[in-house]
Write a protein that holds these residues in place. Structure first.
Motif, short mmCIF file in Angstrom:
data_model
loop_
_atom_site.label_atom_id
_atom_site.label_comp_id
_atom_site.label_asym_id
_atom_site.label_seq_id
_atom_site.Cartn_x
_atom_site.Cartn_y
_atom_site.Cartn_z
N ALA B 159 -23.98 0.42 -23.27
CA ALA B 159 -23.43 0.36 -21.91
C ALA B 159 -22.24 1.30 -21.77
N GLY B 160 -21.59 1.63 -22.89
CA GLY B 160 -20.44 2.52 -22.82
C GLY B 160 -20.80 3.99 -22.96
N ASN B 161 -22.12 4.29 -23.00
CA ASN B 161 -22.53 5.69 -23.16
C ASN B 161 -21.97 6.53 -22.00
N SER B 162 -21.56 7.73 -22.32
CA SER B 162 -21.05 8.69 -21.32
C SER B 162 -19.75 8.21 -20.68
N GLY B 163 -19.17 7.15 -21.25
CA GLY B 163 -17.95 6.58 -20.67
C GLY B 163 -16.79 7.55 -20.67
N GLY B 164 -16.81 8.49 -21.62
CA GLY B 164 -15.75 9.50 -21.67
C GLY B 164 -15.71 10.33 -20.40
N ARG B 285 -15.44 -7.42 -22.36
CA ARG B 285 -16.14 -6.13 -22.45
C ARG B 285 -17.46 -6.20 -21.72
N TYR B 286 -18.02 -5.04 -21.46
CA TYR B 286 -19.34 -4.93 -20.81
C TYR B 286 -19.34 -5.56 -19.42
N THR B 287 -18.16 -5.61 -18.81
CA THR B 287 -18.04 -5.97 -17.40
C THR B 287 -17.31 -4.80 -16.74
N GLU B 288 -17.49 -4.62 -15.47
CA GLU B 288 -17.00 -3.41 -14.83
C GLU B 288 -16.20 -3.74 -13.57
N LEU B 289 -14.98 -3.23 -13.55
CA LEU B 289 -14.06 -3.53 -12.45
C LEU B 289 -14.34 -2.66 -11.23
N GLN B 290 -14.44 -3.31 -10.07
CA GLN B 290 -14.57 -2.56 -8.80
C GLN B 290 -13.17 -2.20 -8.30
N PRO B 291 -13.11 -1.29 -7.30
CA PRO B 291 -11.78 -0.93 -6.77
C PRO B 291 -11.03 -2.13 -6.19
N ARG B 296 -17.79 -6.86 -12.07
CA ARG B 296 -19.20 -7.21 -12.15
C ARG B 296 -19.51 -7.71 -13.56
N GLU B 297 -20.09 -8.89 -13.64
CA GLU B 297 -20.51 -9.41 -14.95
C GLU B 297 -22.03 -9.48 -14.98
N PHE B 298 -22.60 -9.42 -16.16
CA PHE B 298 -24.06 -9.46 -16.36
C PHE B 298 -24.78 -8.34 -15.59
N MET B 299 -24.15 -7.16 -15.60
CA MET B 299 -24.78 -5.96 -15.05
C MET B 299 -25.64 -5.40 -16.20
N LEU B 300 -26.74 -6.06 -16.48
CA LEU B 300 -27.40 -5.88 -17.78
C LEU B 300 -28.37 -4.72 -17.86
N GLN B 301 -28.90 -4.29 -16.71
CA GLN B 301 -29.92 -3.24 -16.76
C GLN B 301 -29.31 -1.85 -16.74
N MET B 302 -29.92 -0.96 -17.49
CA MET B 302 -29.46 0.43 -17.51
C MET B 302 -30.18 1.18 -16.39
N TYR B 401 -16.32 2.06 -8.58
CA TYR B 401 -15.53 1.32 -9.58
C TYR B 401 -14.06 1.66 -9.52
N ALA B 402 -13.27 0.78 -10.16
CA ALA B 402 -11.83 0.99 -10.29
C ALA B 402 -11.59 2.18 -11.22
N PRO B 403 -10.35 2.72 -11.23
CA PRO B 403 -10.07 3.85 -12.11
C PRO B 403 -10.32 3.52 -13.58
N ARG B 404 -10.78 4.52 -14.32
CA ARG B 404 -10.95 4.46 -15.78
C ARG B 404 -11.91 3.38 -16.25
N GLN B 405 -12.86 3.00 -15.43
CA GLN B 405 -13.93 2.12 -15.91
C GLN B 405 -14.95 2.99 -16.61
N ASN B 406 -15.56 2.48 -17.65
CA ASN B 406 -16.42 3.39 -18.41
C ASN B 406 -17.73 2.79 -18.88
N PHE B 407 -18.18 1.70 -18.26
CA PHE B 407 -19.49 1.18 -18.61
C PHE B 407 -20.51 1.61 -17.56
N HIS B 408 -21.75 1.74 -18.00
CA HIS B 408 -22.89 2.02 -17.10
C HIS B 408 -22.70 3.30 -16.29
#
Lengths: 222, 428
Positions: B159-164, B285-291, B296-302, B401-408
């Protein structure tokens, strides 16, 4: 097409006795379109079944037709109790014992601070655990146990199974309650004289308890 | 002028800006380019005209074959300057830019560990299934080997792929593997999880299932029961051999299309429950903050994604002329329906050819012929999957997403080609 499915049929009829649903290669929870009895299965030969269904059978036949073995052995209550180390938000499964903030400060200094910093502010070797409350909607959101985690039970569960990193599962339950109390006391989520145990831990109100949107209903189902 | 005419005769007119050719070229090209071989010069002794490898016996057999030493640069990519504790809690990436096709060699499959790779004796390892079931049961590795097996090809993506890229204000100049290499593709063989769940008898009220690994992180994740009943597998083999320790030996949970972390390695326990467990790795981890500060939790699908690998950073151009653009596309929701390519920074697009087989939730290789005129170009690839989802642009993704989020992170990757043929990572 009839010819194609004719020869494996005897095998398939045997399979039907064991696992009716297996004939369509689907779990039992799906809508039932399978054959219940040997007599019904025979109607396949008599072209009773729509052609489309026959095609489905022809392609999913063989491996899926044979009822799988049942090779699991019963797990004893003791085996389950030993393995079931997870603590859900309602606290079910929390062990006996308790720990105070003061005791937790000692545990933290001895076993955690080397990586997470003296005041749990973080080092390159371990995450920052505290601070950041109120920053999540800002231009500089800081996610920590204090600011972000929805449940205190998660903290107990995670530390007990995974920390300290170099010696996981070494903490006594009392130490775990204590170190959780200490971490949560830093930002006053629990008072400085708090003692946590199986009753009080699940009642701790984390600041971001309602900060999550469950995305599961929006996933694409099969 | 004359040169351009020759090119058009051979390859047809470009179908999109900056020299992209029609994918139909692949069907005609073999005939068009055939017949160019020179006749070998005759020599008195045939050995004199042969390569040295034909003149003496080669190396002996190996018990386990290794790649050519001529290509020993093809190694997984480890982040540099990692603090000691992070050597067991970090990741090592697949060097995507050096690989072809869609199957990643097991030794180059990315690894994301949370506390090292355990060494598990398979004769002592068991899988417990319990919780809301009729008959809590234990399965040994040997017993699982006797169940009907299935073999499927699927991608695995952290889920953190390409997060950089998601987090960095300026585009990082790094290879496709550095940027997107928490992605690999394998053929997996194992037991369909629904077979075991049917055997233990799942309570119809059970909606979630906890999966737990036998590693020093006790990695644990909750997944919906509908997924467990659909296409989940207890994977025992990867690319034909027993699954490797780094991938979960002796067994891992395989949840096709779900974020890598939920595909719990060294699987030892499945617990059926009415709600999620809310473990550390599905909250912290593996949850993603919106602005707006909600996460978002359980955002499980790629979601659908793609990356051009040839050319890409460090895989530079070697002068103007014909090139094959090639890369991988995938979607956790199903099959890739199409991949569009742009060579002019997104102004015009041409549809790439997809290399068969195009499988659901699997890496799909795409290719497109390109006549590079030697001028600046910006290459982009955009996947549409069978559910109609399309890869967002960089800006569209960031806006969610909020700044510096890096999942999905699944935004379109852009590679700029300079007039010197150097490829760089750019934000468009």
């Amino acid at each position: 097409m009839f010819k194609e499915i004719e020869s494996p049929l005897p095998l398939r009829v045997e399979a039907v006795k064991k696992s009716p649903e297996a004939i369509l290669g689907r779990p039992a929870t799906r809508p039932r379109v399978g054959f219940r009895t040997r007599a019904m299965a025979r109607r396949v030969r008599g072209a009773f079944v729509p052609a489309a269904l026959l095609c489905l059978m022809a392609t999913t036949a063989f491996a899926a037709d044979i009822a799988p073995p049942k090779l699991g052995r019963s797990a004893t209550p003791d085996e389950i109790a030993k393995a079931d180390i997870s603590i859900p938000p309602d606290g079910k499964g929390l062990p006996p014992g308790s720990g105070s903030v003061a005791q937790g400060a000692q545990v933290f200094a001895a076993k955690c601070a080397v990586c997470h910093g003296a005041n749990a502010q973080g080092t390159p070797n371990g995450d920052r655990l505290v601070g950041g409350i109120g920053t999540l909607a800002s231009a500089n959101p800081v996610k920590t146990v204090s600011s972000y985690w929805p449940y205190a039970t998660t903290l107990f569960d995670y530390i007990r199974r995974a920390m300290p990193l170099t010696n996981p599962q070494s903490l006594q339950n009392d130490e775990d309650y204590a170190v959780v109390a200490y971490i949560l006391s830093i930002d006053n989520i629990v008072p400085k004289d708090a003692v946590l145990d199986a009753q009080s831990l699940p009642k701790v109100q984390m600041p971001n308890r309602n900060g999550f949107i469950n995305w599961e209903p929006r996933l694409i189902r099969p | 002028m004359g040169k351009k005419q020759d090119v058009t005769e051979l390859f047809g007119e470009p179908v999109a800006g900056n020299g992209l050719l029609h994918r139909r070229f692949f069907l005609q090209s073999s005939a068009a380019l055939a017949g160019a071989a020179a006749s070998p010069a005759l020599a008195e002794s045939i050995g004199a005209g042969s390569p040295p490898t034909m003149l003496k016996p080669g190396a002996q057999f190996n018990a386990y074959g290794m790649p050519s030493h001529w290509r020993d640069n093809i190694k997984r990519i480890l982040a540099t300057n990692v603090p000691p504790a992070r050597e067991v809690t970090g990741s090592i990436r697949t060097p995507l830019q050096y690989l072809e096709g869609t199957i990643t060699p097991a030794g180059l499959h990315y690894v994301r560990n949370h506390n090292g790779t355990p060494d598990i004796d398979p004769s002592k390892h068991e899988l417990l299934i319990h919780g809301m079931v009729r008959q809590p049961s234990i399965f040994t590795v040997d017993s699982l080997m006797r169940y009907p097996m299935r073999t499927e090809i699927h991608f695995m993506e952290c889920a953190g792929n390409s997060g950089g890229i998601a987090g960095a204000a300026m585009p990082q100049q790094a290879t496709a593997g550095d940027l997107h290499g928490l992605l690999s593709g394998s053929e997996w063989t194992g037991v369909k999880l629904s077979t075991l769940l049917d055997e233990v008898g799942v309570d119809p009220r059970a909606a979630w299932m906890l999966a737990e690994g036998a590693d020093a992180a006790g990695m644990s994740r909750s997944v919906p029961v509908w997924k467990a009943m659909d296409d989940a597998m207890i994977a025992l083999y990867q690319n034909g051999e027993p699954i490797r320790p780094e991938q979960g030996f002796p067994m891992r949970l395989l949840l096709p299309g779900f974020e890598g972390n939920t595909n719990v390695k060294w699987l030892r326990r499945l617990k059926l429950m009415d709600g999620p467990m809310y473990t550390k790795d599905e909250t912290s981890r593996y949850t993603e903050l919106q602005p707006d500060g909600k996460a978002r939790e359980f955002m499980l699908q790629m979601e659908p994604k793609s990356v051009i690998l040839k050319p890409s950073f460090s895989v530079d151009m070697q002068g103007p002329g014909y090139y094959e653009i090639s890369g991988v596309a995938w979607s956790g929701l199903g099959r890739v329906r199409k991949v569009d390519i742009s060579a002019d920074g997104g102004k015009t697009w041409a549809e790439a050819a997809l290399t068969n087989p195009v499988l659901p939730k699997a890496l799909t290789r795409f290719r497109l012929p390109w006549m590079w005129n030697g001028g600046p170009a910006v290459l982009m690839s955009r996947t549409t999957d069978e559910k109609g989802r399309v890869q967002p642009t960089h800006a569209e993704w960031l806006a969610q997403y909020a700044p510096r989020q890096n999942f999905h992170f699944n935004a379109i990757q852009s590679w700029a080609i300079g007039a010197n043929g150097k490829v760089s990572n750019v934000y468009v």
